[in-house]
Design an enzyme around this catalytic site. Structure first.
Site, short mmCIF file in Angstrom:
data_model
loop_
_atom_site.label_atom_id
_atom_site.label_comp_id
_atom_site.label_asym_id
_atom_site.label_seq_id
_atom_site.Cartn_x
_atom_site.Cartn_y
_atom_site.Cartn_z
CE1 TYR A 42 -3.12 -2.93 0.14
CE2 TYR A 42 -4.06 -1.99 2.10
CZ TYR A 42 -4.09 -2.94 1.10
OH TYR A 42 -5.09 -3.87 1.08
CE LYS A 83 0.78 -17.60 -0.87
NZ LYS A 83 -0.05 -18.80 -0.80
CG ASP A 123 -2.69 -19.65 1.30
OD1 ASP A 123 -1.92 -19.54 2.28
OD2 ASP A 123 -2.36 -20.29 0.29
CG ASP A 148 -7.40 -3.65 3.76
OD1 ASP A 148 -8.40 -3.45 4.47
OD2 ASP A 148 -7.25 -3.12 2.64
CG ASP A 188 -13.12 -5.88 5.33
OD1 ASP A 188 -12.68 -5.07 6.17
OD2 ASP A 188 -13.83 -5.55 4.36
#
Ligand code: NAD
Length: 368
Positions: free
Chosen positions: A146, A196, A228, A252, A256
């Protein structure tokens, strides 16, 4: 008498509605404690762009610079409306990321909490909720994809292309790891490190630094989880998690999902902490689909006030009262529209009523 200055950025969409309820709660906290809050409203996000041509105008920067803490509502527009604003002034790029950069708010804490008694709000089966969900996502907030360099253009084949970079240095990783380990030390002494590293070299460095920091916290058990797999595990067995640490984009997305397993993003407050300044905001966006209807759940915004009391003003007892007041409203059989359907055995209430009921509960509580 303590006196604190709070910059109040109500934001876009449902932001002003839920901010109004949060401010009611702050008023009651003033009445009950030896404290005064000087509220400094300022415009931020799409509303600021339409008023001034800038999503984070200088007047707002000046107010935030002066403030002891910042209370921020969600910002943003619907996908279609956002196209009316130049790309670099669209709310996240034009306001949110610059604010995070300005105050270096690298540590984002996002509690995901649902007691057993409120399992009916969750889309998960009661046996998965078990004794309740109680975890905190610790998200690195000012690095990674980001914040990396971004470039768009036409390549030498004449095709449109885009390039975004994901960059971390070891210091950025180390400081967020310390935050996560310190928090884990105070809780169940269990830290899930989300990464990851089977694909991303950034995660290889992330894990190396995590192992170096872990030596300083020998009583904290570390469990490594691919991001994942963590997404699946959050649905299948969320109670295994206590503190989860991850880089910016993973946080992020997974936070959610945290809202999803609780039943609504409306249950997701957050704290964004930097070395000298912190701001507090719901984890969700401006929810343009429900704006102006008095149906948004203000829990996320009032919870952000509770986190402000804890982190910026050291008012731990009163923060606990705010959490309990909100849980108490649900325990009395009330629900906002995001969490239940009419006829499901609860009494439906709107944004304002939820705020009023929290205020009533708080007033009934013994003073700290
Ligand atoms: P969103 O988080 O606004 O909404 C997703 C869903 O959750 C919607 O159905 C919405 O109605 C519901 N929801 C969210 N908060 C709720 C609440 N308090 N009570 C009840 N229901 C609630 O995500 P989106 O629709 O993808 O994004 C809308 C805008 O928000 C976009 O412009 C996006 O860029 C922006 N955004 C801003 C922030 C921020 O300010 N930090 C964060 C995320 C998204």
């Amino acid at each position: 008498m303590k006196h604190y200055k709070i910059a109040v950025l109500a934001g876009d969409g449902i932001g002003p509605e839920i901010t109004k309820e949060a401010l009611k709660v702050l008023k009651v906290i003033e009445e009950r404690n030896d404290v005064t809050f000087e509220l400094m409203p300022a415009s931020f996000g799409a509303c600021a762009y339409f008023e001034t041509g800038n999503a984070f105008p200088q007047a707002t920067i000046d107010i935030c610079d002066q403030a002891d803490a910042i209370l921020k509502g969600p910002i943003g527009l619907s996908h279609e409306e956002a196209k009316k604003i130049p790309i670099d002034q669209q709310p996240e790029r034009g306001a949110l990321l610059p604010m995070r950069r300005r105050y270096n708010t690298y540590a984002n804490f996002r509690p995901v909490f649902l007691p057993k008694s409120l399992a009916h709000f969750s889309p998960l089966k009661p046996e998965i909720i078990g004794e309740g969900i109680d975890l905190i996502i610790v998200r690195e907030l000012v690095g990674g994809l980001y914040f990396g360099e971004k470039e768009m253009g036409i390549n030498d084949k004449g095709l449109r292309y885009v390039r975004e970079t994901l960059e971390y240095d070891e210091e950025q990783i180390r400081r967020i790891m310390h935050e996560a380990f310190k928090l884990a030390s105070k809780r169940r002494k269990l830290l899930h490190n989300i990464h990851k590293s089977n694909v991303l070299k950034s995660s290889v460095l992330w894990n190396e630094v995590m192992e170096e920091v872990a030596v300083e916290y020998p009583d904290v058990q570390v469990v490594n989880f691919l991001v994942d797999a963590a997404a699946t595990a959050l649905c299948l067995k969320p109670t295994q998690f206590d503190v989860m640490v991850m880089e910016n984009m993973f946080g992020d997305i997974l936070s959610d999902q945290g809202g999803g397993i609780l039943g609504s993003l409306g249950l997701m407050p957050s704290a964004c902490i930097g070395p000298d300044k912190a701001y507090y905001e719901p984890s969700h966006g401006s929810a343009p689909d429900i704006a102006g209807k008095n149906i948004a759940n203000p829990y996320s915004m009032i919870g952000s006030v509770a986190m402000m009391l804890e982190n910026s003003f050291d008012m731990m007892a009163e923060a606990k009262n705010v959490w309990e007041a909100m849980q108490g409203v649900f325990a009395d059989g009330y629900s906002t529209a995001d969490l239940s359907k009419p006829g499901s055995g609860v009494t439906m209430i709107g944004t304002e009523q939820f705020g009023d009921k929290v205020v009533e509960k708080l007033r009934e509580m013994p003073k700290a």
